[in-house]
Motif scaffolding. Structure first.
Motif, PDB file in Angstrom:
ATOM      1  N   UNK A   1     -34.070  38.488  25.379  1.00 15.44           N
ATOM      2  CA  UNK A   1     -33.734  38.043  26.735  1.00 15.44           C
ATOM      3  C   UNK A   1     -32.643  36.977  26.760  1.00 15.44           C
ATOM      4  N   UNK A   2     -31.785  36.950  25.723  1.00 17.84           N
ATOM      5  CA  UNK A   2     -30.745  35.911  25.719  1.00 17.84           C
ATOM      6  C   UNK A   2     -29.791  36.113  26.900  1.00 17.84           C
ATOM      7  N   UNK A   3     -29.237  35.015  27.399  1.00 20.54           N
ATOM      8  CA  UNK A   3     -28.371  35.067  28.580  1.00 20.54           C
ATOM      9  C   UNK A   3     -26.906  35.229  28.212  1.00 20.54           C
ATOM     10  N   UNK A   4     -26.485  34.610  27.126  1.00 25.83           N
ATOM     11  CA  UNK A   4     -25.090  34.688  26.675  1.00 25.83           C
ATOM     12  C   UNK A   4     -25.000  34.060  25.298  1.00 25.83           C
ATOM     13  N   UNK A   5     -23.869  34.271  24.628  1.00 28.15           N
ATOM     14  CA  UNK A   5     -23.645  33.617  23.342  1.00 28.15           C
ATOM     15  C   UNK A   5     -23.648  32.113  23.514  1.00 28.15           C
ATOM     16  N   UNK A   6     -24.079  31.409  22.474  1.00 26.16           N
ATOM     17  CA  UNK A   6     -24.187  29.960  22.567  1.00 26.16           C
ATOM     18  C   UNK A   6     -22.847  29.279  22.786  1.00 26.16           C
ATOM     19  N   UNK A   7     -21.783  29.826  22.237  1.00 22.13           N
ATOM     20  CA  UNK A   7     -20.514  29.103  22.189  1.00 22.13           C
ATOM     21  C   UNK A   7     -19.613  29.354  23.394  1.00 22.13           C
ATOM     22  N   UNK A   8     -19.974  30.265  24.298  1.00 23.89           N
ATOM     23  CA  UNK A   8     -19.084  30.614  25.391  1.00 23.89           C
ATOM     24  C   UNK A   8     -19.281  29.687  26.590  1.00 23.89           C
ATOM     25  N   UNK A   9     -18.341  29.712  27.488  1.00 20.75           N
ATOM     26  CA  UNK A   9     -18.485  29.085  28.800  1.00 20.75           C
ATOM     27  C   UNK A   9     -18.946  30.167  29.760  1.00 20.75           C
TER      28      UNK A   9
ATOM     29  N   UNK B   1      -4.315  23.673  13.970  1.00 19.73           N
ATOM     30  CA  UNK B   1      -4.804  24.295  12.753  1.00 19.73           C
ATOM     31  C   UNK B   1      -6.324  24.416  12.874  1.00 19.73           C
ATOM     32  N   UNK B   2      -6.817  25.655  12.932  1.00 25.08           N
ATOM     33  CA  UNK B   2      -8.239  25.917  13.122  1.00 25.08           C
ATOM     34  C   UNK B   2      -8.829  26.407  11.804  1.00 25.08           C
ATOM     35  N   UNK B   3      -9.911  25.802  11.333  1.00 25.70           N
ATOM     36  CA  UNK B   3     -10.516  26.261  10.072  1.00 25.70           C
ATOM     37  C   UNK B   3     -10.921  27.732  10.144  1.00 25.70           C
TER      38      UNK B   3
ATOM     39  N   UNK C   1     -15.737  24.479  24.320  1.00 24.03           N
ATOM     40  CA  UNK C   1     -15.654  23.245  23.536  1.00 24.03           C
ATOM     41  C   UNK C   1     -15.610  23.521  22.040  1.00 24.03           C
ATOM     42  N   UNK C   2     -16.381  24.515  21.583  1.00 29.94           N
ATOM     43  CA  UNK C   2     -16.438  24.840  20.174  1.00 29.94           C
ATOM     44  C   UNK C   2     -16.171  26.330  19.978  1.00 29.94           C
ATOM     45  N   UNK C   3     -15.234  26.697  19.097  1.00 31.90           N
ATOM     46  CA  UNK C   3     -15.015  28.122  18.822  1.00 31.90           C
ATOM     47  C   UNK C   3     -16.140  28.666  17.959  1.00 31.90           C
ATOM     48  N   UNK C   4     -16.391  29.963  17.995  1.00 37.02           N
ATOM     49  CA  UNK C   4     -17.385  30.544  17.081  1.00 37.02           C
ATOM     50  C   UNK C   4     -16.927  30.377  15.649  1.00 37.02           C
ATOM     51  N   UNK C   5     -17.856  30.236  14.702  1.00 38.55           N
ATOM     52  CA  UNK C   5     -17.469  29.882  13.328  1.00 38.55           C
ATOM     53  C   UNK C   5     -16.726  30.972  12.577  1.00 38.55           C
ATOM     54  N   UNK C   6     -16.873  32.245  12.985  1.00 39.81           N
ATOM     55  CA  UNK C   6     -16.271  33.327  12.218  1.00 39.81           C
ATOM     56  C   UNK C   6     -15.193  34.053  13.014  1.00 39.81           C
TER      57      UNK C   6
END
Length: 664
Positions: free
Chosen positions: A92-100, A357-359, A635-640
């Motif tokens: 029942x998740x609503x959306x990805x954690x990292x999105x707006x 520069x994004x890791x 605020x935070x990009x997804x790690x991969x």
């Protein structure tokens, strides 16, 4: 700007759908430009899940559960599947954690189009004919989709749920009745069966390798489809792999020949359609207003642009000049010299363009100069090692790259799958059964790593070592200063590429090789010739980079496997055909835990490195990006992932720049 929604790591395909690069210090990227070769389109692994309004009624059906079969085996029913361990997101998740989740929709994202020919003449990326446009993956949805913050997992998209036994010997997809193609026709199980049949019959040869472990595909009813896998094959990744196939419309291809290249926009299963395509110039994809899955939780906060556009340019300099004046507004930089010295144009000075520069937390890829082992002169590994020794990375990095890179030495660089030190523990246990078929040093020495060269262009110790290896391999220096074999044939080595900017890297390398008597040269050919020579393996050495997955699997068969060695259009550019490598690939595919996967990949890496099938290049471990300041972003990009697929158009920022005369 960049293109459409991010996809998770796929076989040999970058996690981001935007252009992976241009020739120069990113080393060609030919391994990704045709997908591996077409898998980017065929394995869509899009982005969508349960819709909010359907979530309540579907939770009971999709929720992870187990039930005993009549024979006593356990059947798993779930809203998704993970390679190792549990799923991060509940049913029942609503959306990805990292999105707006409140990101506005609108605007157009424009970026540079690239490809094998820096042009396109086809909207069919599933076949060998023609040069497909970029972004065609936007046209298609798949049964399952991945999450850029969870590299080993897939969730339901067209499928609302799946069921499979513990051994994953088969999988059933329970499809959403509301899913529709872009022309309004329902997506059914028969379309899934047709997709498999069409790819196997008329698709690129890579599909026959990738899908070879499927025994049958059958429609159980209009919205349930079952894949059964061949007995005894490694099945860990097969449910997610088949769930990632782009679903094609049977009714459309009943009237259209799937095996032919075309510029007619096809009927798709995704949320975008082709609005306008001008071969060799640009292609524009726009949102289908009737897309059935627009409110699915995984789409919340992503696919925020109404349209995505690719602009094609004849050369890299023209493209960068276009970016500087705002003709496209998102740019990933692959030229170290430009990154170090080229960002001093007026828009930067005014603050209209930003750069970052994004890791990059994914494996850095197998980037290098690849030998064609189908050529007799490259059969002896001493010849290949000698040629590799004459590439002076340290001089190249300091002189040409402004010290921005590190030397690549592993096929799984920048990951725990990279072999290090003397083999021990689980990795040694993996290698032990092959001891009598492997060089002794595999078990007694660290994996092969290119020696560090001096600061001068020609390193004297490397020159002496390379000369000795060639002498031992039967290529002495003749009276004319060139190395010849016993038949009098010269040791000629041709580097082939279709971009002028790579000359600054290869030409000093060619000069070093000529100093030891190798008749080396660099040939710049046109893009059409390059594409044809790649398909038919007509080259000595080419610069290429393959993007490697966080969880490598079936795609390894196509890059390194014997079955792909002589199949045109596949990604086994070296023609490697080795039974030990094949066996190690199958062990990687069959790994049942992350620990097993890492150890088996390390063993494969160690063996591949010993074979000298490439001259490893360089990596940075970062995304170098520049963009016009007209976007909002989480605020935070997804790690991969690079993360820009979750940006959105900021109308206020755009209006401000336009009022200042920055953008038209």
């Amino acid at each position: 700007m960049t293109a459409g929604p991010t996809r998770p790591p796929l076989p040999g395909v970058s996690a981001d759908p935007s252009p992976a690069g241009t020739p120069d210090d990113r080393a060609g990227l030919r391994g990704t430009r045709r997908g591996m070769l077409g898998l980017a389109a065929g394995l869509a692994l899009g982005a969508a899940f349960l819709s909010p309004e359907a979530r309540a009624e579907e939770t009971a059906a999709a929720e992870t559960a187990t039930a005993e079969t009549a024979g006593g085996g356990t059947i798993i029913r779930s809203h998704g599947i993970s390679t190792f361990g549990d799923l991060k997101y509940p049913p029942d998740f609503a959306h990805f954690d990292f999105v707006n989740p409140d990101a506005p929709k609108g605007g157009t994202m424009v970026f540079r189009g690239t490809g094998a020919s820096k042009t396109f003449d086809s909207l069919n990326s599933f076949i060998l004919k023609g040069e497909p446009a970029q972004g065609l993956g936007l046209l298609y949805d798949s049964l399952l989709t991945g999450a850029p913050d969870e590299p080993d997992a897939s969730y339901g998209l067209i499928a609302r749920g799946i069921e499979y036994p513990e051994d994953r010997s088969w999988v059933i997809f329970d499809m959403r009745p509301e899913a529709k193609f872009s022309d309004g026709a329902p997506i059914t199980a028969e379309d899934v069966v047709f997709t498999y049949d069409a790819l196997m019959e008329k698709g690129q040869p890579s599909y026959q390798i990738t899908l070879r472990d499927i025994a049958s595909v059958e429609a159980l009813d209009p919205h349930r489809v079952k894949f059964t896998f061949r007995p005894g094959v490694p099945s860990r990744d097969l449910p997610a792999m088949v769930g990632g196939l782009a679903i094609l419309p049977k009714h459309y291809y009943d009237e259209v020949d799937f095996g032919e290249s075309t510029m007619t926009p096809p009927v798709g299963s995704g949320q975008y359609h082709v609005e306008n395509a001008q071969p060799g110039r640009s292609i524009r994809y726009c949102r289908n207003p009737d897309y059935w899955g627009k409110d699915l939780p995984v789409n919340i906060g992503s696919s925020n642009f109404d349209c995505y556009q690719y602009e094609y340019y004849g050369d890299d300099n023209a493209a960068f000049e276009a970016f500087k004046v705002g003709d496209y507004q998102f740019h990933q930089e692959f030229y170290s010299a430009l990154w170090a010295t080229g960002y001093n144009f007026p828009a930067m000075d005014e603050g209209w363009v930003k750069r970052e520069e994004i890791p990059d937390n994914t494996p850095s890829g197998t980037q290098g100069f690849w030998f064609n082992l189908r050529r007799e002169k490259f059969q002896d590994p001493r010849v290949r090692e000698a040629i590799g020794l004459m590439f002076n990375f340290e001089w190249t990095n300091a002189t040409l790259f402004y010290g921005l890179y590190q030397r690549t030495d592993s096929f799984f660089e920048n990951s725990p799958m990279q072999a290090e030190g003397v083999a021990g523990g689980e990795e040694l246990a993996v290698l032990e059964p092959f001891r009598d078929r492997l060089p002794p040093e595999i078990f007694t020495e660290p994996p092969y790593t290119p020696p560090v060269s001096g600061e001068q262009q020609i390193d004297r110790s490397a020159l002496r070592r390379a000369s000795k290896l060639l002498d031992e391999a039967g290529w002495p220096v003749g009276k004319d200063g060139l190395r010849r074999d016993a038949r009098g044939a010269t040791l000629g080595v041709e580097f082939v590429d279709d971009a002028p900017t790579f000359e600054r890297i290869i030409n000093p390398y060619v000069a070093n090789l000529r100093r030891i008597g190798v008749d080396a040269r660099f040939s710049r050919i046109d893009a059409a010739q390059m594409q044809q020579r790649l398909k038919t393996f007509d080259y000595d050495i080419i610069p290429t980079r393959f993007v490697m997955s966080m969880s490598p699997s079936i795609e390894l068969r196509e890059i390194f496997g014997s079955a792909a060695a002589n199949a045109q259009g596949t990604a086994n550019l070296t023609g490697l055909a080795d039974p030990v490598v094949d066996a190690l690939i199958e062990q990687v595919i069959a790994a049942k835990s992350r620990e097993e996967l890492d150890a088996r990949a390390q063993a494969l890496d160690r063996v591949l490195r010993s074979k000298q099938i490439w001259v490893p290049n360089w990596y940075s471990g970062k995304f170098l990006i520049a963009y016009w300041d007209i976007y909002g972003r989480p605020d935070q990009p997804p790690p991969y992932s690079r993360g820009d697929a979750f940006w959105w158009f900021d109308q206020a920022k755009f209006d401000k720049l336009r009022a200042q005369g920055a953008l038209r």
